[in-house]
Scaffold this motif. Structure first.
Motif, PDB file in Angstrom:
ATOM      1  N   GLU A 126       0.831  -1.209   0.000  1.00  0.00           N
ATOM      2  CA  GLU A 126       0.000   0.000   0.000  1.00  0.00           C
ATOM      3  C   GLU A 126       0.868   1.262   0.000  1.00  0.00           C
ATOM      4  OE1 GLU A 126      -2.483  -0.364   3.423  1.00  0.00           O
ATOM      5  OE2 GLU A 126      -3.351  -2.272   2.761  1.00  0.00           O
ATOM      6  N   ALA A 127       1.992   1.219   0.718  1.00  0.00           N
ATOM      7  CA  ALA A 127       2.898   2.373   0.757  1.00  0.00           C
ATOM      8  C   ALA A 127       3.520   2.616  -0.610  1.00  0.00           C
ATOM      9  CB  ALA A 127       3.979   2.152   1.805  1.00  0.00           C
ATOM     10  N   PRO A 184      17.761   6.974  -8.812  1.00  0.00           N
ATOM     11  CA  PRO A 184      16.984   6.629  -7.618  1.00  0.00           C
ATOM     12  C   PRO A 184      16.464   5.197  -7.699  1.00  0.00           C
ATOM     13  CG  PRO A 184      15.682   8.024  -9.077  1.00  0.00           C
ATOM     14  CD  PRO A 184      17.055   7.958  -9.669  1.00  0.00           C
ATOM     15  N   LEU A 185      16.635   4.454  -6.633  1.00  0.00           N
ATOM     16  CA  LEU A 185      16.229   3.041  -6.589  1.00  0.00           C
ATOM     17  C   LEU A 185      16.045   2.643  -5.134  1.00  0.00           C
ATOM     18  CD1 LEU A 185      17.724   0.123  -8.668  1.00  0.00           C
ATOM     19  CD2 LEU A 185      17.637  -0.096  -6.188  1.00  0.00           C
ATOM     20  N   VAL A 186      15.067   1.776  -4.874  1.00  0.00           N
ATOM     21  CA  VAL A 186      14.917   1.182  -3.546  1.00  0.00           C
ATOM     22  C   VAL A 186      14.962  -0.328  -3.703  1.00  0.00           C
ATOM     23  CG1 VAL A 186      13.528   0.956  -1.465  1.00  0.00           C
ATOM     24  CG2 VAL A 186      13.510   3.128  -2.729  1.00  0.00           C
ATOM     25  N   LEU A 187      15.940  -0.931  -3.060  1.00  0.00           N
ATOM     26  CA  LEU A 187      16.096  -2.389  -3.065  1.00  0.00           C
ATOM     27  C   LEU A 187      15.575  -2.932  -1.737  1.00  0.00           C
ATOM     28  CD1 LEU A 187      17.255  -5.035  -4.319  1.00  0.00           C
ATOM     29  CD2 LEU A 187      19.413  -4.487  -3.154  1.00  0.00           C
ATOM     30  N   PHE A 188      14.534  -3.752  -1.802  1.00  0.00           N
ATOM     31  CA  PHE A 188      13.977  -4.401  -0.618  1.00  0.00           C
ATOM     32  C   PHE A 188      14.553  -5.820  -0.530  1.00  0.00           C
ATOM     33  CE2 PHE A 188      10.804  -1.208  -1.760  1.00  0.00           C
ATOM     34  CZ  PHE A 188      10.487  -0.647  -0.532  1.00  0.00           C
ATOM     35  N   ILE A 189      15.094  -6.136   0.633  1.00  0.00           N
ATOM     36  CA  ILE A 189      15.726  -7.443   0.823  1.00  0.00           C
ATOM     37  C   ILE A 189      15.069  -8.167   1.987  1.00  0.00           C
ATOM     38  CG2 ILE A 189      17.877  -8.687   1.272  1.00  0.00           C
ATOM     39  CD1 ILE A 189      19.392  -6.236   0.300  1.00  0.00           C
ATOM     40  N   GLY A 190      14.597  -9.384   1.737  1.00  0.00           N
ATOM     41  CA  GLY A 190      14.103 -10.212   2.827  1.00  0.00           C
ATOM     42  C   GLY A 190      15.227 -10.562   3.785  1.00  0.00           C
ATOM     43  N   LEU A 196       6.897   0.853   9.670  1.00  0.00           N
ATOM     44  CA  LEU A 196       7.172   0.537   8.266  1.00  0.00           C
ATOM     45  C   LEU A 196       6.877   1.716   7.329  1.00  0.00           C
ATOM     46  CD1 LEU A 196       6.543  -2.760   6.414  1.00  0.00           C
ATOM     47  CD2 LEU A 196       5.763  -0.650   5.387  1.00  0.00           C
ATOM     48  N   PRO A 197       5.707   2.396   7.430  1.00  0.00           N
ATOM     49  CA  PRO A 197       5.460   3.536   6.528  1.00  0.00           C
ATOM     50  C   PRO A 197       6.514   4.629   6.668  1.00  0.00           C
ATOM     51  CG  PRO A 197       3.420   2.825   7.555  1.00  0.00           C
ATOM     52  CD  PRO A 197       4.522   2.105   8.273  1.00  0.00           C
ATOM     53  N   GLU A 198       6.988   4.840   7.893  1.00  0.00           N
ATOM     54  CA  GLU A 198       8.030   5.848   8.110  1.00  0.00           C
ATOM     55  C   GLU A 198       9.299   5.494   7.338  1.00  0.00           C
ATOM     56  OE1 GLU A 198      11.236   6.743  11.643  1.00  0.00           O
ATOM     57  OE2 GLU A 198       9.242   6.032  12.222  1.00  0.00           O
ATOM     58  N   TYR A 199       9.710   4.223   7.416  1.00  0.00           N
ATOM     59  CA  TYR A 199      10.921   3.787   6.729  1.00  0.00           C
ATOM     60  C   TYR A 199      10.772   3.889   5.208  1.00  0.00           C
ATOM     61  CZ  TYR A 199      13.622   1.970  10.702  1.00  0.00           C
ATOM     62  OH  TYR A 199      14.377   1.851  11.838  1.00  0.00           O
ATOM     63  N   VAL A 200       9.612   3.500   4.699  1.00  0.00           N
ATOM     64  CA  VAL A 200       9.403   3.564   3.254  1.00  0.00           C
ATOM     65  C   VAL A 200       9.458   5.014   2.771  1.00  0.00           C
ATOM     66  CG1 VAL A 200       7.775   3.123   1.371  1.00  0.00           C
ATOM     67  CG2 VAL A 200       8.106   1.410   3.166  1.00  0.00           C
ATOM     68  N   ALA A 201       8.805   5.906   3.483  1.00  0.00           N
ATOM     69  CA  ALA A 201       8.827   7.319   3.101  1.00  0.00           C
ATOM     70  C   ALA A 201      10.246   7.866   3.142  1.00  0.00           C
ATOM     71  CB  ALA A 201       7.916   8.129   4.029  1.00  0.00           C
ATOM     72  N   ARG A 202      10.999   7.495   4.186  1.00  0.00           N
ATOM     73  CA  ARG A 202      12.386   7.972   4.277  1.00  0.00           C
ATOM     74  C   ARG A 202      13.216   7.419   3.122  1.00  0.00           C
ATOM     75  NH1 ARG A 202      16.753   6.938   9.241  1.00  0.00           N
ATOM     76  NH2 ARG A 202      18.568   7.756   8.092  1.00  0.00           N
ATOM     77  N   ALA A 203      12.979   6.164   2.753  1.00  0.00           N
ATOM     78  CA  ALA A 203      13.722   5.565   1.647  1.00  0.00           C
ATOM     79  C   ALA A 203      13.495   6.337   0.356  1.00  0.00           C
ATOM     80  CB  ALA A 203      13.312   4.102   1.474  1.00  0.00           C
ATOM     81  N   LEU A 223       2.240   6.947   4.379  1.00  0.00           N
ATOM     82  CA  LEU A 223       2.553   8.369   4.332  1.00  0.00           C
ATOM     83  C   LEU A 223       2.469   8.900   2.905  1.00  0.00           C
ATOM     84  CD1 LEU A 223       5.479   8.431   6.896  1.00  0.00           C
ATOM     85  CD2 LEU A 223       3.091   9.086   7.237  1.00  0.00           C
ATOM     86  N   PRO A 224       2.325  10.235   2.741  1.00  0.00           N
ATOM     87  CA  PRO A 224       2.125  10.807   1.397  1.00  0.00           C
ATOM     88  C   PRO A 224       3.322  10.596   0.479  1.00  0.00           C
ATOM     89  CG  PRO A 224       1.529  12.379   3.118  1.00  0.00           C
ATOM     90  CD  PRO A 224       2.231  11.236   3.799  1.00  0.00           C
ATOM     91  N   ARG A 225       3.050  10.750  -0.793  1.00  0.00           N
ATOM     92  CA  ARG A 225       4.053  10.610  -1.843  1.00  0.00           C
ATOM     93  C   ARG A 225       5.237  11.540  -1.578  1.00  0.00           C
ATOM     94  NH1 ARG A 225       3.818   9.480  -7.721  1.00  0.00           N
ATOM     95  NH2 ARG A 225       5.287  10.821  -8.834  1.00  0.00           N
TER      96      ARG A 225
END
Length: 577
Positions: free
Chosen positions: A19-20, A103-109, A150-157, A187-189
C-alpha cells in the motif's frame, strides 16, 4: 504470548508495504520471489489491480530492470530480492544505480528477528555489506524491526533516494516483521526538496561567461527533468555554447542540434578531447566528473584543472571531492538549468567572441560521424539503418563492451524533453545491463520502440530475461547481438599490452537465433550488412520481441582499423620504437 485483540483496521505489514508503494505512485516492481518476503507477495496479490510484480529470472537482471525504471521515470525503481544469494546477485544493479545517480529502492528479505546474529540460513548483515558512503553502494541502509514504523521507513527511503544526488537505498525486511499486524497509515508521496543556485552565484557565473573566450559545457548526472533539458538547450542557444554530454548521458541534449559537440567519454573524438583541454572555461552541469568523463582525470587534471572550472552538482559531498573548482554551485538538476536559462549575454549572441569556436566544435562532431565502410558486416551502417527505420524517440540500451562504441558514436540521441529518455546505459561499465534495461523499458513503456545493442559476452550474462519479456507483454523490442566470439574490450587491452598473446578472452557461443526462438522470440542471423535491413523491417512489422544475431570476424573490436592501430603501437613500444 501476546493475547491482545487485533486493532481495528490492522493488516499485515507485508500488505502495508505494498500500500505504501502504491501511495508513492509505484505501479510496477521487479524482483525474484523468495520465502523471506512471502507476506509482501501476498500483498501484491491483494492489490493486483493497482500494482504488478514482475518476476524475473535472476536478481541481477531484476536490479538492472529497476535501475532502468528509475532512469525512465525519475522516481525510484523498485526491486525485491530474498536474503543472502538474492541480495548478492542484486548488488550489481545497486552499484550501477549508485555510480549512475539513479533513484532506486532495493527491498531485501531477512531472517526472522529471533535468529539474527547466528549466521542463520542465508543471513547477511546488509549494513556492513552495502554500507553507505561516498564509495559505498547505497545512500542509506535501513532495517525495519517494528511493523508500526514501516510507513516511516518507506517514506524515508523514497526521500533519500530522490534528495540531492539521486541514488539507491536498501531496506531490509525481517521475515517475522512482515507478518505482524499494524494499523499504521501510509505516508504521502515523497517529493524531493530542490536547491536553487543563489543569486550571487548566478552573478558570478555571468561574469565568468562574459570574460571567457573558449567556453565549453559538459552536461550529465541524474535528476534531470524534461523542463530542465529544455532550459539547458535554451541557455546554450542564448550564449551559443558548445555542449558535450558526459559518459552515457547523451540524451540530455539533442545530438542533432548545431551546438552539440559530442560525448565526453570512452573513445572520445580526439578533436573533442583537444577542445576540452583547450577550453578556458568548463561549465560542468550535473556530472560527477569521474574517470570516464575526464579521460582518467587528464582532460581536466585533478585536483586543479588548467581550465577555469565551474562545477554545478546536486550533492554537496561531491563538490570539491576531486576537483578544486573555481566556482562550486550546489543545485538540483531540475532547477539548475532553469536558473541558467534566465542569464543572457549583454550584447546578444551575435557579439560573443566564441561563435567560430562553437561552429568548429559541431563540425568536429560531424566529421567524426564519417567512417570507412567495413565488409562483410559494417556496424556503422547497422546503426544508421536502425536510425532510419525507427522513430527518433526510440530507446537504445547497452551494457559494457567495445561494441557500444558504434552506438555511442554514430547514433544521434534526442533529448529527454523530446519524448522521454532515449539512452539507458551503465556509467558503471556493468556487463549484462543493456538487455534487462531494454526488457524493463519495453514492459513499462509499451508504446515506444526499444533497441538493445549487446555483445556476445554481454548478452549471455542476462539473456535469460527473454522469458521475462515474453511473460509480461513486451512487444516493440529488438535485441541486436554483436557476436565476434571474444570479450572484445579485454582482447583489445591484451593486444595493446601483450600483442599476439591472447588468453582467457575467446568465447564459445551458442546459436543466438536458435536460443531466442526457444524463448518464443522471432530471430534472424546475418553475416553481411545487406542482410540487416530486411530482418529489421520484418521485426518492425511483426511488433514482437526479435533478436538479430550479427556474426563478425574475431578481430573486430570497434573496427579492424582500431585494433590494427593498437597492435602496431604495442609492437613499436615493445621494440623500443
Amino acid at each position: 504470548m501476546n493475547s491482545s485483540p487485533p486493532r481495528a483496521g490492522a493488516r499485515s505489514a507485508g500488505h502495508v508495504l505494498v500500500e505504501a508503494l502504491i501511495e508513492q505512485g509505484v505501479d510496477t516492481a521487479f524482483g525474484v520471489p523468495g520465502e523471506s518476503f512471502l507476506a509482501v507477495l501476498d500483498g501484491f496479490h491483494e492489490h493486483r489491480d493497482r500494482i504488478r510484480f514482475v518476476a524475473c529470472r535472476q536478481e541481477g537482471g531484476a536490479a538492472f530492470m529497476a535501475e532502468a525504471q528509475g532512469k525512465l521515470t525519475g522516481r525510484p525503481g523498485i526491486c525485491f530480492v530474498t536474503r543472502g544469494p538474492g541480495a548478492t546477485n542484486a548488488s550489481i544493479g545497486l552499484h550501477t544505480a549508485f555510480q549512475d545517480s539513479t533513484p532506486l529502492v532495493l527491498f531485501i528479505g531477512q531472517v526472522a528477528s529471533d535468529q539474527r546474529d547466528r549466521e542463520a540460513f542465508q543471513e547477511v548483515d546488509y549494513r556492513q555489506m552495502f554500507g553507505p558512503g561516498t564509495l559505498g553502494m547505497a545512500k542509506w541502509v535501513g532495517e525495519i524491526q517494528d511493523a508500526d514504523r514501516l510507513p516511516e521507513y518507506v517514506a524515508r527511503a523514497f526521500h533519500t533516494a530522490l534528495q540531492g544526488r539521486p541514488g539507491p537505498v536498501v531496506l531490509v525486511l525481517p521475515e517475522d516483521m512482515l507478518t505482524q499486524l499494524t494499523d499504521a497509515p501510509v505516508l504521502p508521496r515523497a517529493k524531493a526538496a530542490v536547491a536553487w543556485p543563489a543569486p550571487a552565484d548566478l552573478v558570478e557565473l555571468q561574469a565568468r561567461l562574459e570574460a571567457a573566450q573558449r567556453p565549453f559545457v559538459i552536461a550529465g548526472g541524474g535528476g534531470w527533468t524534461s523542463e530542465s533539458t529544455v532550459a539547458l538547450q535554451d541557455f546554450a542557444q542564448a550564449w551559443q555554447l558548445p555542449v558535450g554530454c558526459a559518459f552515457r548521458f547523451q540524451d540530455l541534449f539533442d545530438n542533432r542540434d548545431p551546438l552539440y559537440a559530442g560525448d565526453v567519454g570512452i573513445g572520445i573524438n580526439p578533436a573533442l578531447a583537444r577542445r576540452v583541454a583547450d577550453a578556458d572555461l568548463i561549465l560542468a552541469i550535473g556530472p560527477r566528473l569521474g574517470e570516464m568523463t575526464t579521460g582518467g582525470y587528464t582532460l581536466l587534471k585533478a585536483p586543479r584543472p588548467a581550465q577555469q572550472l565551474v562545477h554545478i552538482h546536486a550533492g554537496a559531498e561531491e563538490l570539491g571531492r576531486v576537483y578544486a573548482a573555481d566556482q562550486m554551485i550546489q543545485a538540483s538538476m531540475s532547477t539548475a538549468a532553469l536558473a541558467l536559462q534566465q542569464l543572457r549575454p549583454p550584447g546578444g549572441a551575435q557579439e560573443l567572441p566564441w561563435l567560430d569556436w562553437t561552429r568548429e566544435a559541431h563540425a568536429d562532431y560531424q566529421r567524426n560521424q564519417q567512417a570507412q565502410p567495413v565488409a562483410p558486416m559494417d556496424m556503422t551502417e547497422v546503426i544508421r539503418t536502425l536510425d532510419r527505420l525507427l522513430p527518433a524517440e526510440t530507446i537504445f540500451t547497452n551494457g559494457a563492451g567495445n561494441y557500444s562504441g558504434w552506438l555511442h558514436r554514430f547514433h544521434r540521441y534526442t533529448a529527454l524533453h523530446q519524448g522521454g529518455r532515449t539512452q539507458l546505459a551503465p556509467t558503471s561499465g556493468a556487463m549484462g545491463y543493456g538487455f534487462p534495461a531494454a526488457v524493463a523499458a519495453s514492459v513499462l513503456q509499451q508504446d515506444r520502440w526499444v533497441v538493445n545493442i549487446a555483445g556476445d559476452g554481454d548478452f549471455l550474462m542476462t539473456g535469460q530475461e527473454m522469458a521475462t519479456a515474453m511473460a509480461h507483454g513486451a512487444r516493440k523490442l529488438i535485441c541486436v547481438v554483436v557476436d565476434n566470439g571474444t570479450y572484445g574490450t579485454i582482447r583489445m587491452h591484451q593486444e595493446r599490452e601483450y600483442p599476439g598473446r591472447v588468453s582467457g578472452s575467446d568465447l564459445h557461443n551458442p546459436d543466438f537465433a536458435a536460443m531466442a526462438r526457444a524463448f518464443g522470440w522471432q530471430a534472424f542471423s546475418a553475416e553481411r550488412t545487406a542482410d540487416v535491413e530486411p530482418a529489421l523491417r520484418q521485426a518492425i512489422a511483426a511488433q514482437t520481441p526479435t533478436l538479430l544475431h550479427l556474426k563478425l570476424p574475431a578481430d573486430v573490436s570497434t573496427s579492424r582499423a582500431t585494433l590494427t592501430t593498437i597492435r602496431e603501437a604495442a609492437r613499436r613500444r615493445l621494440a623500443g620504437g
